[in-house]
Write a protein that holds these residues in place. Sequence first.
Motif, PDB file in Angstrom:
ATOM      1  N   PRO A 113       0.835  -1.213   0.000  1.00 28.33           N
ATOM      2  CA  PRO A 113       0.000   0.000   0.000  1.00 28.33           C
ATOM      3  C   PRO A 113       0.862   1.253   0.000  1.00 28.33           C
ATOM      4  O   PRO A 113       1.943   1.274   0.575  1.00 28.33           O
ATOM      5  N   SER A 114       0.389   2.271  -0.670  1.00 29.29           N
ATOM      6  CA  SER A 114       1.081   3.554  -0.720  1.00 29.29           C
ATOM      7  C   SER A 114       0.156   4.588  -0.092  1.00 29.29           C
ATOM      8  O   SER A 114      -1.041   4.556  -0.362  1.00 29.29           O
ATOM      9  N   PRO A 115       0.630   5.496   0.747  1.00 31.56           N
ATOM     10  CA  PRO A 115       2.017   5.751   1.120  1.00 31.56           C
ATOM     11  C   PRO A 115       2.479   4.866   2.279  1.00 31.56           C
ATOM     12  O   PRO A 115       1.682   4.235   2.958  1.00 31.56           O
ATOM     13  N   ILE A 116       3.802   4.884   2.479  1.00 29.46           N
ATOM     14  CA  ILE A 116       4.446   4.204   3.595  1.00 29.46           C
ATOM     15  C   ILE A 116       5.042   5.299   4.481  1.00 29.46           C
ATOM     16  O   ILE A 116       5.779   6.154   3.998  1.00 29.46           O
ATOM     17  N   SER A 117       4.722   5.278   5.766  1.00 32.97           N
ATOM     18  CA  SER A 117       5.267   6.261   6.707  1.00 32.97           C
ATOM     19  C   SER A 117       6.565   5.730   7.288  1.00 32.97           C
ATOM     20  O   SER A 117       6.594   4.634   7.852  1.00 32.97           O
ATOM     21  N   LEU A 118       7.618   6.526   7.155  1.00 28.75           N
ATOM     22  CA  LEU A 118       8.945   6.137   7.619  1.00 28.75           C
ATOM     23  C   LEU A 118       9.521   7.227   8.514  1.00 28.75           C
ATOM     24  O   LEU A 118       9.064   8.374   8.480  1.00 28.75           O
ATOM     25  N   LEU A 129      16.701   5.160   6.773  1.00 24.95           N
ATOM     26  CA  LEU A 129      15.244   5.122   6.924  1.00 24.95           C
ATOM     27  C   LEU A 129      14.814   3.883   7.687  1.00 24.95           C
ATOM     28  O   LEU A 129      15.381   2.799   7.502  1.00 24.95           O
ATOM     29  N   ARG A 130      13.759   4.062   8.500  1.00 30.59           N
ATOM     30  CA  ARG A 130      13.208   2.958   9.279  1.00 30.59           C
ATOM     31  C   ARG A 130      11.693   2.933   9.163  1.00 30.59           C
ATOM     32  O   ARG A 130      11.054   3.972   9.060  1.00 30.59           O
ATOM     33  N   LYS A 131      11.158   1.733   9.209  1.00 29.45           N
ATOM     34  CA  LYS A 131       9.722   1.522   9.374  1.00 29.45           C
ATOM     35  C   LYS A 131       9.599   0.828  10.715  1.00 29.45           C
ATOM     36  O   LYS A 131      10.014  -0.320  10.854  1.00 29.45           O
ATOM     37  N   THR A 147      20.393   9.253  -3.207  1.00 33.84           N
ATOM     38  CA  THR A 147      20.705   7.990  -3.884  1.00 33.84           C
ATOM     39  C   THR A 147      20.841   6.896  -2.836  1.00 33.84           C
ATOM     40  O   THR A 147      21.615   7.036  -1.884  1.00 33.84           O
ATOM     41  N   GLY A 148      20.074   5.811  -3.036  1.00 32.39           N
ATOM     42  CA  GLY A 148      20.186   4.746  -2.053  1.00 32.39           C
ATOM     43  C   GLY A 148      19.426   3.493  -2.413  1.00 32.39           C
ATOM     44  O   GLY A 148      19.050   3.269  -3.559  1.00 32.39           O
ATOM     45  N   THR A 149      19.208   2.690  -1.394  1.00 31.37           N
ATOM     46  CA  THR A 149      18.624   1.368  -1.531  1.00 31.37           C
ATOM     47  C   THR A 149      17.415   1.261  -0.611  1.00 31.37           C
ATOM     48  O   THR A 149      17.487   1.676   0.550  1.00 31.37           O
ATOM     49  N   PHE A 150      16.324   0.701  -1.117  1.00 36.64           N
ATOM     50  CA  PHE A 150      15.136   0.409  -0.316  1.00 36.64           C
ATOM     51  C   PHE A 150      15.070  -1.101  -0.154  1.00 36.64           C
ATOM     52  O   PHE A 150      15.228  -1.843  -1.122  1.00 36.64           O
ATOM     53  N   ASP A 151      14.831  -1.572   1.080  1.00 34.97           N
ATOM     54  CA  ASP A 151      14.797  -3.008   1.350  1.00 34.97           C
ATOM     55  C   ASP A 151      13.904  -3.246   2.558  1.00 34.97           C
ATOM     56  O   ASP A 151      14.292  -2.986   3.695  1.00 34.97           O
ATOM     57  N   TYR A 152      12.680  -3.705   2.300  1.00 34.38           N
ATOM     58  CA  TYR A 152      11.679  -3.871   3.348  1.00 34.38           C
ATOM     59  C   TYR A 152      11.210  -5.312   3.407  1.00 34.38           C
ATOM     60  O   TYR A 152      10.825  -5.884   2.392  1.00 34.38           O
ATOM     61  N   LEU A 153      11.243  -5.894   4.611  1.00 35.37           N
ATOM     62  CA  LEU A 153      10.782  -7.262   4.829  1.00 35.37           C
ATOM     63  C   LEU A 153       9.540  -7.227   5.709  1.00 35.37           C
ATOM     64  O   LEU A 153       9.579  -6.712   6.827  1.00 35.37           O
ATOM     65  N   TYR A 154       8.426  -7.733   5.161  1.00 34.53           N
ATOM     66  CA  TYR A 154       7.177  -7.834   5.909  1.00 34.53           C
ATOM     67  C   TYR A 154       7.019  -9.267   6.377  1.00 34.53           C
ATOM     68  O   TYR A 154       7.075 -10.203   5.572  1.00 34.53           O
ATOM     69  N   ARG A 155       6.823  -9.433   7.678  1.00 34.01           N
ATOM     70  CA  ARG A 155       6.635 -10.777   8.231  1.00 34.01           C
ATOM     71  C   ARG A 155       5.167 -10.951   8.592  1.00 34.01           C
ATOM     72  O   ARG A 155       4.608 -10.172   9.343  1.00 34.01           O
TER      73      ARG A 155
END
Length: 174
Positions: A113-118, A129-131, A147-155
């Motif tokens: 879902p968009s948006p994501i609050s960080l 950045l943190r969630k 410039t960077g990397t996004f990497d999110y793991l949903y459990r």
Amino acid sequence: MASRRMLQLALVAGLALIMACGGAGGGGNNLPLTPARSLAGTWKTSIPVRVTFQTDFCNFGILEDVLWQPWAVTFVITPGAGDNDVRVEMSFQAGSFTPIAHSCSSSGAFAEPSPISLTGTISSTNLVLRKGVDQVGNFNFTTSILTGTFDYLYRGAYDQREYTAPNALILLKQ
């Protein structure tokens, strides 16, 4: 012999400087590291970034690439609670999913879902950045480019990870 004496003097001067600044542990006067540049504002990708989705839907506990999707990403960054903290609302326009060959007939992936609050922490020209408590991004920035990397793991019932290639997420200040 003279060069050895110069090295000793340089070491003593370096140690004196470290101690004057609060010691090697950085305790000193506890002044916060301030960001080199303000990040507040709107940042957007000029071209969509490829976001790869992994799940363990078919093999519990083993994540595998199952789909990818182009995202046109926007960050709206506002000041946070402390001098080095920011809030980031990450929204994106997602394109169609493209399947990646994997071990079973279903991917189990779902659209994020968009948006994501960080939340973010700035140190000099770096933004982490943190969630919640999980780190989901690491970016370097100038006055006009993030410039960077996004990497999110949903459990959940099964795990899903969404990630970009290293330094593939490039946003320009608007």
